[in-house]
Design an enzyme around this catalytic site. Structure first.
Site, PDB file in Angstrom:
ATOM      1  CD  GLU A  92      46.605  39.295  48.806  1.00 35.66           C
ATOM      2  OE1 GLU A  92      45.962  40.229  48.311  1.00 35.66           O
ATOM      3  OE2 GLU A  92      46.101  38.387  49.512  1.00 35.66           O
ATOM      4  CE1 TYR A 151      44.338  70.034  53.067  1.00 29.29           C
ATOM      5  CE2 TYR A 151      42.252  70.788  53.963  1.00 29.29           C
ATOM      6  CZ  TYR A 151      43.396  71.027  53.219  1.00 29.29           C
ATOM      7  OH  TYR A 151      43.578  72.245  52.633  1.00 29.29           O
ATOM      8  CB  ILE A 192      40.197  45.796  51.740  1.00 30.28           C
ATOM      9  CG1 ILE A 192      39.102  45.238  50.868  1.00 30.28           C
ATOM     10  CG2 ILE A 192      41.571  45.474  51.179  1.00 30.28           C
ATOM     11  CD1 ILE A 192      39.104  45.804  49.429  1.00 30.28           C
ATOM     12  CD  GLU A 193      35.653  43.103  52.948  1.00 33.59           C
ATOM     13  OE1 GLU A 193      34.970  42.624  52.031  1.00 33.59           O
ATOM     14  OE2 GLU A 193      36.862  42.813  53.112  1.00 33.59           O
ATOM     15  CE  LYS A 204      44.494  42.946  48.197  1.00 32.09           C
ATOM     16  NZ  LYS A 204      44.136  41.868  49.146  1.00 32.09           N
TER      17      LYS A 204
END
Length: 121
Positions: free
Chosen positions: A23, A55, A74-75, A100
């Site tokens: 990864e 934005y 990913i947290e 993901k």
């Protein structure tokens, strides 16, 4: 104070996050959704960008974080993205979802995601 919602959905950025070496080496696309609580009253009255969240600049900031320093979870990535949102003037809270869709899961699936909500600090 009245709050409104500004939402950025589907920001796709290549990153190298994950616990496995492959990864980190090859990387994969992450998809980011962000909803920000803010008042748009002044912006609506003035029609001036300086009274709201830009934005476009937000998307650039979030993309830099996703494409930047790798993290295992990913947290953790979601927390960093939320911190960046909360650093903006006028933002009262942020909801961040990190998708993901190419996670290394042996079963067939469509998506895996983490959603966090953070209040202004």
């Amino acid at each position: 104070m009245d709050t409104d919602l500004i939402t950025l959905t589907g920001l796709r950025v290549h990153g190298r996050h994950g616990v496995f070496d492959h990864e980190r080496e090859a990387g994969q696309d992450f998809i980011i959704d962000v909803s920000l609580r803010t008042s748009t009253i002044e912006a609506a009255a003035s029609d001036d960008l300086k009274h709201t969240v830009d934005y476009g600049a937000l998307a650039d900031t979030l993309a830099d974080i996703v494409a930047g320093e790798p993290v295992n979870l990913i947290e953790t990535l979601a927390g960093r993205l939320a911190d960046a949102c909360l650093a903006l003037d006028r933002v009262e809270s942020a909801v961040v979802t990190v998708h993901k869709p190419q996670a290394p899961i042996a079963q067939h699936f469509t998506d895996v995601s983490v959603t966090i909500e953070r209040p202004e600090r």
